[in-house]
Design an enzyme around this catalytic site. Structure first.
Site, PDB file in Angstrom:
ATOM      1  CG  ASP A 122      -1.763   1.151   1.411  1.00  0.00           C
ATOM      2  OD1 ASP A 122      -1.717   2.071   0.565  1.00  0.00           O
ATOM      3  OD2 ASP A 122      -2.526   1.177   2.401  1.00  0.00           O
ATOM      4  CB  ILE A 123       1.480   3.794  -2.648  1.00  0.00           C
ATOM      5  CG1 ILE A 123       2.691   4.611  -3.086  1.00  0.00           C
ATOM      6  CG2 ILE A 123       0.193   4.606  -2.734  1.00  0.00           C
ATOM      7  CD1 ILE A 123       2.699   4.959  -4.566  1.00  0.00           C
ATOM      8  CG  ASN A 165     -10.691  12.122 -10.663  1.00  0.00           C
ATOM      9  OD1 ASN A 165     -10.670  13.344 -10.510  1.00  0.00           O
ATOM     10  ND2 ASN A 165     -11.114  11.290  -9.715  1.00  0.00           N
ATOM     11  N   GLY A 203      -9.773   3.042  -5.892  1.00  0.00           N
ATOM     12  CA  GLY A 203      -8.394   2.584  -6.065  1.00  0.00           C
ATOM     13  C   GLY A 203      -7.396   3.343  -5.211  1.00  0.00           C
ATOM     14  CG  ASP A 253      -7.852   9.632  -6.586  1.00  0.00           C
ATOM     15  OD1 ASP A 253      -7.237  10.381  -5.814  1.00  0.00           O
ATOM     16  OD2 ASP A 253      -8.693  10.035  -7.421  1.00  0.00           O
ATOM     17  CB  SER A 300      -3.365   3.925 -16.733  1.00  0.00           C
ATOM     18  OG  SER A 300      -3.673   5.280 -16.948  1.00  0.00           O
ATOM     19  CB  THR A 301      -2.427  -1.102 -14.401  1.00  0.00           C
ATOM     20  OG1 THR A 301      -2.162  -0.997 -12.999  1.00  0.00           O
ATOM     21  CG2 THR A 301      -1.236  -0.606 -15.182  1.00  0.00           C
ATOM     22  CE1 TYR A 311     -10.050   6.620 -15.103  1.00  0.00           C
ATOM     23  CE2 TYR A 311      -7.935   7.673 -15.378  1.00  0.00           C
ATOM     24  CZ  TYR A 311      -9.269   7.738 -15.012  1.00  0.00           C
ATOM     25  OH  TYR A 311      -9.807   8.924 -14.569  1.00  0.00           O
TER      26      TYR A 311
HETATM   27  N1  AR6 Z   1      -1.338   1.395  -3.066  1.00  0.00           N
HETATM   28  C1  AR6 Z   1      -0.720   1.138  -4.244  1.00  0.00           C
HETATM   29  N2  AR6 Z   1      -1.369   0.765  -5.369  1.00  0.00           N
HETATM   30  C2  AR6 Z   1      -2.709   0.661  -5.292  1.00  0.00           C
HETATM   31  C3  AR6 Z   1      -3.444   0.910  -4.094  1.00  0.00           C
HETATM   32  C4  AR6 Z   1      -2.697   1.298  -2.952  1.00  0.00           C
HETATM   33  N3  AR6 Z   1      -3.281   1.575  -1.801  1.00  0.00           N
HETATM   34  N4  AR6 Z   1      -4.771   0.709  -4.366  1.00  0.00           N
HETATM   35  C5  AR6 Z   1      -4.863   0.322  -5.657  1.00  0.00           C
HETATM   36  N5  AR6 Z   1      -3.619   0.285  -6.208  1.00  0.00           N
HETATM   37  P1  AR6 Z   1      -6.496   2.637  -9.982  1.00  0.00           P
HETATM   38  P2  AR6 Z   1      -6.260   4.036 -12.568  1.00  0.00           P
HETATM   39  C6  AR6 Z   1      -3.216  -0.068  -7.583  1.00  0.00           C
HETATM   40  O1  AR6 Z   1      -7.798   2.037 -10.365  1.00  0.00           O
HETATM   41  O2  AR6 Z   1      -6.384   2.772 -13.313  1.00  0.00           O
HETATM   42  C7  AR6 Z   1      -9.724   6.333  -9.441  1.00  0.00           C
HETATM   43  O3  AR6 Z   1     -11.086   6.218  -9.141  1.00  0.00           O
HETATM   44  C8  AR6 Z   1      -4.154  -0.937  -8.403  1.00  0.00           C
HETATM   45  O4  AR6 Z   1      -3.947  -2.313  -8.098  1.00  0.00           O
HETATM   46  O5  AR6 Z   1      -6.321   3.168  -8.604  1.00  0.00           O
HETATM   47  O6  AR6 Z   1      -5.157   5.003 -12.963  1.00  0.00           O
HETATM   48  C9  AR6 Z   1      -9.317   7.737  -9.871  1.00  0.00           C
HETATM   49  O7  AR6 Z   1     -10.105   8.727  -9.247  1.00  0.00           O
HETATM   50  C10 AR6 Z   1      -3.722  -0.613  -9.823  1.00  0.00           C
HETATM   51  O8  AR6 Z   1      -2.650  -1.456 -10.232  1.00  0.00           O
HETATM   52  O9  AR6 Z   1      -6.073   3.864 -10.980  1.00  0.00           O
HETATM   53  C11 AR6 Z   1      -9.526   7.704 -11.351  1.00  0.00           C
HETATM   54  O10 AR6 Z   1     -10.855   8.029 -11.701  1.00  0.00           O
HETATM   55  C12 AR6 Z   1      -3.166   0.817  -9.722  1.00  0.00           C
HETATM   56  O11 AR6 Z   1      -3.129   1.121  -8.326  1.00  0.00           O
HETATM   57  C13 AR6 Z   1      -9.234   6.273 -11.732  1.00  0.00           C
HETATM   58  O12 AR6 Z   1      -9.432   5.502 -10.535  1.00  0.00           O
HETATM   59  C14 AR6 Z   1      -4.014   1.838 -10.439  1.00  0.00           C
HETATM   60  O13 AR6 Z   1      -5.390   1.527 -10.277  1.00  0.00           O
HETATM   61  C15 AR6 Z   1      -7.803   6.085 -12.169  1.00  0.00           C
HETATM   62  O14 AR6 Z   1      -7.651   4.778 -12.668  1.00  0.00           O
END
Ligand code: AR6
Length: 174
Positions: free
Chosen positions: A11-12, A25, A33, A35, A122-123, A126
């Protein structure tokens, strides 16, 4: 592996580094996620500073980055960047994703940041294919570090096993 690049799983929001990067976003309003995790753990300071950026410039464009302080997080700063939504690859997604890493690193350098942690932008929702995203992320970070000596540590943080294994494979190849 470059001695400035590290990989970890987890967890970052728990990291005690100068800056963590948020996969945000365009409106900087928080979401799910990573964010959601960052806004929840960081508290009001982050959402208030995001609101101020929104009032001033409307938010953050895809591929660009903005900075706030870290609120209750152990890091000093959060760099919010907006990754591309995956539309199949013909809408400039790769250039935009590369730009997220590059813009975040430039902003970090401008703030004298020495250690910075990236999630796998983005993974998640998105939908960017993970292997392609990992390759682009690693290449951009390496390219930046080659021309810059101010940043001492870049940590790739993978939350899910699939991303972690991909990064491990790609970084071990070096
Ligand atoms: N620590 C590290 N990585 C994480 C954590 C965490 N606590 N939680 C999730 N991930 P995403 P996106 C990873 O969906 O695809 C949001 O609603 C997760 O496993 O967070 O860029 C924003 O508001 C994945 O590999 O971001 C935007 O609307 C990575 O973080 C949208 O999601 C990115 O997944 C952005 O989508």
């Amino acid at each position: 592996m470059s001695d400035k690049i590290e990989l970890m799983r987890g967890d970052i929001t728990t990291l005690n580094v100068d800056a963590i990067v948020n996969a945000a976003n365009n409106r900087l309003i928080g979401g799910g996620g990573v964010d959601g995790a960052i806004h929840r753990a960081g508290g009001e300071q982050i959402s208030q500073e995001c609101a101020a950026i929104r009032r001033e410039s409307g938010g953050c464009k895809t591929g660009e980055a903005v900075i706030t302080r870290g609120g209750f997080l152990p890091c000093k700063y959060v760099i919010h960047t907006v990754g591309p939504v995956w539309h199949g690859g013909s809408k400039g997604e790769e250039a935009l994703l590369r730009s997220c890493y590059n813009s975040s690193l430039h902003l970090a350098k401008d703030h004298n940041i020495k250690s910075i942690a990236f999630p796998n932008i983005s993974t998640g929702v998105y939908g960017y294919p993970k292997e392609e995203a990992a390759k682009a992320a690693i290449e951009e970070v390496k390219r930046f570090l080659q021309g810059d000596t101010s940043i001492e540590r870049v940590i790739f943080v993978s939350f899910d096993e699939e991303n972690y294994d991909l990064y491990k494979k790609l970084l071990d190849k070096e």
